[in-house]
Design an enzyme around this catalytic site. Structure first.
Site, PDB file in Angstrom:
ATOM      1  N   HIS A 178      -3.243  10.552  28.680  1.00 36.74           N
ATOM      2  CA  HIS A 178      -2.590  11.423  27.709  1.00 36.74           C
ATOM      3  C   HIS A 178      -2.608  12.855  28.215  1.00 36.74           C
ATOM      4  O   HIS A 178      -3.661  13.511  28.247  1.00 36.74           O
ATOM      5  CB  HIS A 178      -3.274  11.306  26.342  1.00 36.74           C
ATOM      6  CG  HIS A 178      -2.949  10.036  25.627  1.00 36.74           C
ATOM      7  ND1 HIS A 178      -3.499   8.830  25.975  1.00 36.74           N
ATOM      8  CD2 HIS A 178      -2.113   9.788  24.587  1.00 36.74           C
ATOM      9  CE1 HIS A 178      -3.016   7.875  25.177  1.00 36.74           C
ATOM     10  NE2 HIS A 178      -2.178   8.433  24.330  1.00 36.74           N
ATOM     11  N   HIS A 234       3.647   3.642  26.488  1.00 33.34           N
ATOM     12  CA  HIS A 234       2.600   2.640  26.341  1.00 33.34           C
ATOM     13  C   HIS A 234       2.620   2.043  24.937  1.00 33.34           C
ATOM     14  O   HIS A 234       3.301   2.529  24.031  1.00 33.34           O
ATOM     15  CB  HIS A 234       1.227   3.234  26.648  1.00 33.34           C
ATOM     16  CG  HIS A 234       0.859   4.396  25.772  1.00 33.34           C
ATOM     17  ND1 HIS A 234       1.289   5.688  26.017  1.00 33.34           N
ATOM     18  CD2 HIS A 234       0.095   4.467  24.646  1.00 33.34           C
ATOM     19  CE1 HIS A 234       0.802   6.504  25.096  1.00 33.34           C
ATOM     20  NE2 HIS A 234       0.077   5.779  24.245  1.00 33.34           N
ATOM     21  N   CYS A 268      -4.374   4.499  13.325  1.00 29.09           N
ATOM     22  CA  CYS A 268      -3.538   4.301  14.516  1.00 29.09           C
ATOM     23  C   CYS A 268      -4.412   3.795  15.654  1.00 29.09           C
ATOM     24  O   CYS A 268      -5.634   3.925  15.625  1.00 29.09           O
ATOM     25  CB  CYS A 268      -2.891   5.613  14.953  1.00 29.09           C
ATOM     26  SG  CYS A 268      -1.845   6.400  13.720  1.00 29.09           S
ATOM     27  N   HIS A 300      -4.353   1.583  19.871  1.00 32.70           N
ATOM     28  CA  HIS A 300      -3.693   0.974  21.013  1.00 32.70           C
ATOM     29  C   HIS A 300      -4.211  -0.451  21.202  1.00 32.70           C
ATOM     30  O   HIS A 300      -5.425  -0.653  21.284  1.00 32.70           O
ATOM     31  CB  HIS A 300      -3.976   1.769  22.289  1.00 32.70           C
ATOM     32  CG  HIS A 300      -3.587   3.209  22.219  1.00 32.70           C
ATOM     33  ND1 HIS A 300      -4.407   4.175  21.674  1.00 32.70           N
ATOM     34  CD2 HIS A 300      -2.459   3.852  22.608  1.00 32.70           C
ATOM     35  CE1 HIS A 300      -3.805   5.352  21.746  1.00 32.70           C
ATOM     36  NE2 HIS A 300      -2.624   5.181  22.309  1.00 32.70           N
ATOM     37  N   GLU A 349     -12.658   2.363  12.617  1.00 31.16           N
ATOM     38  CA  GLU A 349     -12.412   3.716  12.125  1.00 31.16           C
ATOM     39  C   GLU A 349     -12.789   3.898  10.668  1.00 31.16           C
ATOM     40  O   GLU A 349     -13.255   4.968  10.273  1.00 31.16           O
ATOM     41  CB  GLU A 349     -10.931   4.069  12.307  1.00 31.16           C
ATOM     42  CG  GLU A 349     -10.497   4.178  13.755  1.00 31.16           C
ATOM     43  CD  GLU A 349      -9.099   4.761  13.903  1.00 31.16           C
ATOM     44  OE1 GLU A 349      -8.608   5.375  12.929  1.00 31.16           O
ATOM     45  OE2 GLU A 349      -8.512   4.611  14.981  1.00 31.16           O
ATOM     46  N   TYR A 391       8.499   6.470  19.370  1.00 33.68           N
ATOM     47  CA  TYR A 391       8.608   7.920  19.249  1.00 33.68           C
ATOM     48  C   TYR A 391       7.986   8.612  20.463  1.00 33.68           C
ATOM     49  O   TYR A 391       7.219   8.023  21.222  1.00 33.68           O
ATOM     50  CB  TYR A 391       7.915   8.417  17.973  1.00 33.68           C
ATOM     51  CG  TYR A 391       6.407   8.477  18.094  1.00 33.68           C
ATOM     52  CD1 TYR A 391       5.768   9.683  18.345  1.00 33.68           C
ATOM     53  CD2 TYR A 391       5.625   7.324  17.995  1.00 33.68           C
ATOM     54  CE1 TYR A 391       4.386   9.741  18.486  1.00 33.68           C
ATOM     55  CE2 TYR A 391       4.255   7.375  18.130  1.00 33.68           C
ATOM     56  CZ  TYR A 391       3.639   8.580  18.382  1.00 33.68           C
ATOM     57  OH  TYR A 391       2.276   8.648  18.543  1.00 33.68           O
ATOM     58  N   GLU A 426       2.465  12.325  23.221  1.00 31.87           N
ATOM     59  CA  GLU A 426       2.364  10.921  22.838  1.00 31.87           C
ATOM     60  C   GLU A 426       3.719  10.291  23.130  1.00 31.87           C
ATOM     61  O   GLU A 426       4.763  10.861  22.802  1.00 31.87           O
ATOM     62  CB  GLU A 426       2.017  10.763  21.358  1.00 31.87           C
ATOM     63  CG  GLU A 426       0.536  10.843  21.052  1.00 31.87           C
ATOM     64  CD  GLU A 426      -0.269   9.654  21.552  1.00 31.87           C
ATOM     65  OE1 GLU A 426       0.282   8.837  22.314  1.00 31.87           O
ATOM     66  OE2 GLU A 426      -1.453   9.559  21.195  1.00 31.87           O
ATOM     67  N   GLU A 482       5.081   6.445  22.777  1.00 36.71           N
ATOM     68  CA  GLU A 482       4.631   5.119  22.378  1.00 36.71           C
ATOM     69  C   GLU A 482       5.740   4.238  21.804  1.00 36.71           C
ATOM     70  O   GLU A 482       6.619   4.719  21.081  1.00 36.71           O
ATOM     71  CB  GLU A 482       3.533   5.249  21.308  1.00 36.71           C
ATOM     72  CG  GLU A 482       2.309   5.999  21.778  1.00 36.71           C
ATOM     73  CD  GLU A 482       1.251   6.140  20.709  1.00 36.71           C
ATOM     74  OE1 GLU A 482       0.080   6.337  21.063  1.00 36.71           O
ATOM     75  OE2 GLU A 482       1.588   6.072  19.508  1.00 36.71           O
ATOM     76  N   TRP A 537       4.585  11.512  13.957  1.00 36.74           N
ATOM     77  CA  TRP A 537       4.950  10.100  13.863  1.00 36.74           C
ATOM     78  C   TRP A 537       4.917   9.607  12.423  1.00 36.74           C
ATOM     79  O   TRP A 537       5.751   8.801  12.021  1.00 36.74           O
ATOM     80  CB  TRP A 537       4.057   9.247  14.764  1.00 36.74           C
ATOM     81  CG  TRP A 537       2.589   9.294  14.449  1.00 36.74           C
ATOM     82  CD1 TRP A 537       1.908   8.522  13.549  1.00 36.74           C
ATOM     83  CD2 TRP A 537       1.627  10.167  15.042  1.00 36.74           C
ATOM     84  NE1 TRP A 537       0.577   8.858  13.542  1.00 36.74           N
ATOM     85  CE2 TRP A 537       0.375   9.855  14.453  1.00 36.74           C
ATOM     86  CE3 TRP A 537       1.700  11.150  16.027  1.00 36.74           C
ATOM     87  CZ2 TRP A 537      -0.796  10.525  14.808  1.00 36.74           C
ATOM     88  CZ3 TRP A 537       0.535  11.808  16.374  1.00 36.74           C
ATOM     89  CH2 TRP A 537      -0.700  11.499  15.774  1.00 36.74           C
TER      90      TRP A 537
END
Length: 221
Positions: free
Chosen positions: A59, A66, A101, A103, A121, A140, A149, A151, A198
């Site tokens: 990043h 990704h 959010c 990955h 989280e 986005y 970002e 993604e 986002w």
């Protein structure tokens, strides 16, 4: 309802759109195996995996495309769980956003990643069957303070009957908010908090999404 939108507005203009479980929650992955040094899945423009790379090191000003995900959590009263990213996060620290959010790890299905990150989280335990696809093709690109970002980020909805127990390394604070009023205020630029770019893009598509109504209202009586 919800001001302080200058930062969110500038972010949107830049867009081209504590508790870890002790058992595996997805293919080849368990909560204790994933850290800030985790690998992200790199994608080609068609969304096909083409390799992996370390998350933090990837990043920067030229972040490669990704795989990621966003999730929206609702409680039994139909309220939406709004969260604020931890101040120590590398990307968008302290910014208010959707519930969770993350990955997917290599070989991990997105729904399994949603489940894993909700537990990590927010201390929320959910079953994969309770995770509902909302925007499977969302994509986005956004930039803030020199960090991009980039993604392909499918969006999911979840309904829970528990109170979050935030991991302070991930979540600074949270609020349960009325969905209808919140989305209307946010999309009109009248939110009391600045929102991630986002989430603003996603809200525009989710505001009147029928699957969101089903999550909020629960099974027909």
């Amino acid at each position: 309802m919800f001001a302080d939108t200058d930062r969110a507005d500038s972010d949107a203009l830049a867009c081209e759109q504590p508790h870890t479980g002790d058992r595996p929650v997805g293919p080849l992955i368990s909560p204790v195996q994933v850290t800030d040094d985790e690998l992200i899945v790199l994608l080609d423009d068609a969304g096909r995996p083409i390799g992996t790379a370390p998350k933090l090191a990837s990043h920067h000003r030229d972040t490669p495309l990704h795989a990621a995900f966003s999730s929206y959590v609702f409680d039994r009263d139909g309220r939406f769980l709004l969260t604020r990213r931890a101040l120590t996060k590398k990307t968008w620290p302290g910014v208010w956003t959707n519930s969770c959010c993350g990955h997917p790890a290599p070989a991990e299905e997105p729904v399994a990643a949603v489940r894993r990150r909700l537990r990590h989280e927010l201390g929320l335990a959910v079953e994969i069957a309770e995770i509902v696809p909302l925007l499977p093709d969302f994509r986005y690109r956004a930039e803030l303070d020199g960090i991009v970002e980039n993604e392909i980020c499918p969006v999911f909805g979840v309904r829970v009957d528990a109170e979050p127990v935030p991991n302070p390394d991930e979540v600074e604070e949270y609020r349960w908010v009325d969905w209808t009023r919140f989305t209307a205020d946010a999309l009109a630029g009248h939110a009391e908090v600045g929102l991630s770019p986002w989430s603003l893009l996603q809200l525009a598509e989710l505001e009147k999404h029928p699957a969101v109504d089903a999550l909020r209202l629960g099974p027909a009586q």
